[in-house]
Design a protein around this motif. Structure first.
Motif, PDB file in Angstrom:
ATOM      1  N   ALA A  71       0.818  -1.218   0.000  1.00 42.06           N
ATOM      2  CA  ALA A  71       0.000   0.000   0.000  1.00 42.06           C
ATOM      3  C   ALA A  71       0.849   1.263   0.000  1.00 42.06           C
ATOM      4  N   ALA A  72       2.128   1.146   0.381  1.00 41.49           N
ATOM      5  CA  ALA A  72       3.019   2.311   0.327  1.00 41.49           C
ATOM      6  C   ALA A  72       3.234   2.786  -1.105  1.00 41.49           C
ATOM      7  N   ASN A  73       2.870   1.963  -2.103  1.00 46.97           N
ATOM      8  CA  ASN A  73       3.017   2.332  -3.511  1.00 46.97           C
ATOM      9  C   ASN A  73       1.768   2.993  -4.083  1.00 46.97           C
ATOM     10  N   ILE A  74       0.749   3.199  -3.250  1.00 52.72           N
ATOM     11  CA  ILE A  74      -0.486   3.819  -3.734  1.00 52.72           C
ATOM     12  C   ILE A  74      -0.231   5.293  -4.051  1.00 52.72           C
ATOM     13  N   VAL A  75      -0.794   5.742  -5.164  1.00 52.40           N
ATOM     14  CA  VAL A  75      -0.704   7.149  -5.561  1.00 52.40           C
ATOM     15  C   VAL A  75      -2.111   7.739  -5.519  1.00 52.40           C
ATOM     16  N   LEU A 151       3.410   0.140  -8.740  1.00 56.53           N
ATOM     17  CA  LEU A 151       4.148  -0.956  -8.111  1.00 56.53           C
ATOM     18  C   LEU A 151       5.644  -0.847  -8.376  1.00 56.53           C
ATOM     19  N   GLN A 152       6.406  -0.794  -7.284  1.00 59.15           N
ATOM     20  CA  GLN A 152       7.861  -0.827  -7.362  1.00 59.15           C
ATOM     21  C   GLN A 152       8.326  -2.257  -7.095  1.00 59.15           C
ATOM     22  N   VAL A 153       9.152  -2.770  -7.982  1.00 57.05           N
ATOM     23  CA  VAL A 153       9.589  -4.159  -7.861  1.00 57.05           C
ATOM     24  C   VAL A 153      10.335  -4.380  -6.549  1.00 57.05           C
ATOM     25  N   SER A 154      11.024  -3.362  -6.061  1.00 57.19           N
ATOM     26  CA  SER A 154      11.786  -3.503  -4.815  1.00 57.19           C
ATOM     27  C   SER A 154      10.883  -3.818  -3.630  1.00 57.19           C
ATOM     28  N   SER A 155       9.611  -3.406  -3.695  1.00 60.07           N
ATOM     29  CA  SER A 155       8.694  -3.679  -2.586  1.00 60.07           C
ATOM     30  C   SER A 155       8.266  -5.143  -2.537  1.00 60.07           C
ATOM     31  N   LEU A 156       8.603  -5.928  -3.572  1.00 58.96           N
ATOM     32  CA  LEU A 156       8.265  -7.349  -3.581  1.00 58.96           C
ATOM     33  C   LEU A 156       9.396  -8.223  -3.050  1.00 58.96           C
ATOM     34  N   GLU A 169       1.435 -12.036  -3.594  1.00 63.84           N
ATOM     35  CA  GLU A 169       0.027 -12.326  -3.344  1.00 63.84           C
ATOM     36  C   GLU A 169      -0.687 -11.102  -2.775  1.00 63.84           C
ATOM     37  N   ALA A 170       0.027 -10.338  -1.924  1.00 61.70           N
ATOM     38  CA  ALA A 170      -0.576  -9.157  -1.301  1.00 61.70           C
ATOM     39  C   ALA A 170      -0.912  -8.077  -2.314  1.00 61.70           C
ATOM     40  N   VAL A 171      -0.166  -8.032  -3.428  1.00 59.78           N
ATOM     41  CA  VAL A 171      -0.466  -7.054  -4.471  1.00 59.78           C
ATOM     42  C   VAL A 171      -1.902  -7.230  -4.960  1.00 59.78           C
ATOM     43  N   PHE A 172      -2.286  -8.470  -5.201  1.00 64.00           N
ATOM     44  CA  PHE A 172      -3.610  -8.749  -5.756  1.00 64.00           C
ATOM     45  C   PHE A 172      -4.694  -8.705  -4.680  1.00 64.00           C
ATOM     46  N   SER A 173      -4.385  -9.181  -3.478  1.00 60.01           N
ATOM     47  CA  SER A 173      -5.390  -9.119  -2.421  1.00 60.01           C
ATOM     48  C   SER A 173      -5.690  -7.670  -2.042  1.00 60.01           C
TER      49      SER A 173
END
Length: 357
Positions: A71-75, A151-156, A169-173
């Motif tokens: 959620a830190a990637n939300i704009v 989405l920043q790849v580093s957050s995964l 999985e959290a990206v989609f949930s």
């Protein structure tokens, strides 16, 4: 020893064991956090995510720690100043996006009875760099009124085994809880490039997990989640990803008429002279991208300031007047076009670095 004494001794022993276990647990937890260099960053990211969720109006949704990290990637789309009017030379692409993406995304009740008219679950913007792919993604998010996850790849990525898959999985949930949602992945080829036997096990598992949950979006007709990617190297994107992104838009280099429109948009708020000929500039900037055109205009504006600074040193009394009267002229822009073209040629002709054996 009486029964009461035995009971007291047993209780004291159990209390001691419980205290020892608690101290050990919190001690190990503190030690792990102290050894993790990103612990403070994760904590700050959670606070940022909670603040962003409040800004976009999400308050009653319960999120896991993994979802908070994503959620830190939300704009906040309200903070996006990009509109269709700010994008020049891409009228045909914009019209296609409005028809095939935005209309079914916003007016879902009009197409609820049709499977074919559902919004695409995957959109790919591809073309040379600097041609407006990211600008299109931002304008699309603002026009649809959807939640926008950049989405920043580093957050995964996480150092612990299995944690990266949980974040994928959290990206989609998270997107499902916030829907309608657009998940934007810039330079998607760097994350979802073609798989090979040389891929690291963790990377391969993230890709597999990501595609698995993506399939869940495609098979659910009531899902209001769309993944949008941008790349200038579509051939490097995995074939399985391209299959999941059937809606593709080519964002190529602007033509003469498009360059003229882009130049007018860039210079519309600047002080320009009457001698500026946008048609002539568009002719002289062949093979320039939108980013190149903006840089060209910036160089011309800097030339105006440079001349003003020189004149101020020579004549202090007239410096304020010269700063107000000096406009960006055709000669400034012509000089900037020459410098920009020379820079592009130098970059092309630059020798490739020689790798050591």
């Amino acid at each position: 020893m009486s029964r009461q004494e035995v009971t007291v001794k047993l209780l004291s022993t159990l209390l001691g064991l419980a205290t020892s276990c608690a101290i050990t647990y919190f001690g190990v937890r503190w030690l792990v956090n102290a050894m993790d260099p990103t612990h403070r960053e994760k904590k700050a990211a959670r606070k940022k995510a909670e603040e962003l969720l409040r800004q976009v109006g999400v308050e009653d949704v319960k999120l896991s720690d993994y979802e908070l990290c994503i959620a830190a990637n939300i704009v906040d789309t309200l903070t996006i100043n990009m509109t269709w009017d700010d994008i020049g030379g891409l009228d045909s692409v914009i019209e296609e996006i409005k028809e095939s993406v935005i209309l079914p995304f916003r007016e879902r009740q009009l197409f609820s009875d049709s499977v074919l008219l559902q919004p695409p679950k995957g959109v790919l913007l591809y073309g040379p760099p600097g041609c407006g792919k990211t600008m299109l993604a931002k304008a699309t998010a603002k026009a649809t009124g959807a939640k926008f996850i950049n989405l920043q790849v580093s957050s995964l990525v996480d150092k612990w085994y299995g944690e990266s898959q949980k974040r994928a999985e959290a990206v989609f949930s998270l997107a499902m809880k916030l829907q309608p949602t657009i998940i934007f992945i810039d330079e998607i080829d760097s994350f979802l490039r073609s798989r090979s036997s040389n891929d690291h096990e963790a990377t391969a598992m993230i890709k597999t997990q990501f595609m698995s949950f993506w399939d869940g979006l495609i098979t659910d007709p009531k899902c209001h989640v769309m993944i949008m990617g941008a790349t200038n190297r579509p051939k490097d994107v995995d074939a399985a990803i391209l299959r999941r992104m059937p809606c593709m838009f080519h964002v190529g280099l602007p033509g003469k008429a498009q360059r003229e429109k882009i130049l007018k948009i860039i210079m519309q708020k600047e002080k320009i002279g009457d001698d500026v000929n946008f048609s002539q500039l568009a002719e002289a900037t062949e093979e320039f991208s939108g980013s190149d055109l903006r840089e060209t205009c910036r160089i011309a504006a800097i030339n105006r300031i440079r001349e003003y600074l020189v004149s101020r040193e020579n004549s202090v009394d007239q410096s304020h007047r010269q700063a107000e009267d000096r406009q960006i002229t055709m000669s400034d822009l012509t000089l900037a076009v020459g410098k920009m073209r020379q820079t592009k040629l130098s970059a092309i002709r630059a020798p490739m670095p020689i790798e050591a054996d």
